[in-house]
Scaffold this active site. Structure first.
Site, PDB file in Angstrom:
ATOM      1  N   GLU A 187      -8.162   4.606  12.060  1.00  0.00           N
ATOM      2  CA  GLU A 187      -7.172   4.536  13.128  1.00  0.00           C
ATOM      3  C   GLU A 187      -7.215   5.832  13.920  1.00  0.00           C
ATOM      4  O   GLU A 187      -7.787   6.825  13.482  1.00  0.00           O
ATOM      5  CB  GLU A 187      -5.780   4.283  12.548  1.00  0.00           C
TER       6      GLU A 187
ATOM      7  N   ASP B 163       0.869  -1.177   0.000  1.00  0.00           N
ATOM      8  CA  ASP B 163       0.000   0.000   0.000  1.00  0.00           C
ATOM      9  C   ASP B 163       0.900   1.219   0.000  1.00  0.00           C
ATOM     10  O   ASP B 163       2.016   1.182   0.518  1.00  0.00           O
ATOM     11  CB  ASP B 163      -0.972   0.001   1.189  1.00  0.00           C
TER      12      ASP B 163
END
Length: 263
Positions: free
Chosen positions: A148, A61
């Site tokens: 997150e 990623d």
């Protein structure tokens, strides 16, 4: 850390899937080609349990921090998929998204887009922002919602309760699923997962971060589809460090998952 050596091409012919949905194909044929990994790590881990080496399908990623990517070289050295940052909150677009999206696609890398959740904006607004900037590309991987905590954010360090977080996630997932025809996955970290009890969300595939041990123990046995096991990976074709991930299953499972979960 990773297996080194020459890349191995493993061709897996996609089996037909139920219904009328056509299986995903590489640009050059009706098969999924898996390249073996030729990676190293700037900060290798002495894995106490199951190593990521046991999984054959590796990928990355990335975002604006990876400005120089030779996609054909990265692909040849084991980058089988790439999750690319597209948007954040309701007013930010990653400046490298379009370049990475085009480059990955041209090199035959399975690609998907992710949205970084901003806790100070409504989920519906963020979903619409993501849809505005991410094309509905046939063969793309399902969208991803990155959730997150953001303790170092200059503008939003809000920490809401788990029930609110899960409801906001559901709103985002529902809106994005209606547009792309696939339920998004959720990427998250150990502390956020535990603090917000994300396992209470039903019908969600997880992409889990765990850089010191296998996610099975760290996440109390929660099922996962992708595992991010390092943020300090070194891959030929990519300047600097990059996050590396594995898919949870075999070559055959990868082909089957793509047939079911690609756009």
């Amino acid at each position: 850390m990773m297996r080194a050596g020459l890349a191995l091409i493993v061709a897996v012919v996609l089996a037909g899937c139920g219904g009328t949905r056509a299986p995903m194909s590489d640009p050059k044929g009706d098969e999924v080609v898996v390249m073996s990994s030729n990676f190293t790590d700037a900060r290798p881990t002495d894995w106490p349990g199951r190593s990521p080496d046991r999984y054959p399908v590796h990928g990355i990623d990335l975002s604006r921090f990876q400005t120089q990517v030779d996609w054909p070289t990265a692909r040849a050295n084991g980058v089988n998929f790439a999750f690319i940052k597209a948007t954040e909150g309701g007013d930010m677009v990653d400046p490298m998204f379009e370049s990475h999206w085009r480059g990955a696609g041209a090199a035959g890398v399975k690609r998907g887009a992710y949205h970084f959740f901003y806790h100070c904006r409504p989920a519906a607004e963020q979903a619409r922002w993501f849809i505005r900037h991410v094309p509905r590309t046939p063969g793309a991987l399902p969208p991803v919602l990155d959730m997150e905590w953001t303790p170092f954010s200059p503008t939003c360090t809000l920490r809401r309760d788990g029930a609110t977080i899960r409801e906001e996630a559901r709103i985002f997932l529902d809106i994005v699923e209606r547009h792309y025809g696939q339920r998004p996955m959720i990427y998250t970290t150990v502390d956020f997962f535990r603090d917000t009890e994300l396992w209470r969300l039903k019908g969600v595939e997880f992409w889990l971060r765990s850089v010191a041990d296998h996610p099975h123990g760290v996440y109390d046995g929660t099922a996962w589809t992708f595992w991010q096991y390092t943020s300090t990976g070194l891959i030929p074709g990519i300047a600097g460090k990059v996050d590396i991930n594995v898919f949870a299953g075999s070559h055959q499972a990868w082909a089957g998952w793509l047939a079911q979960r690609s756009l």
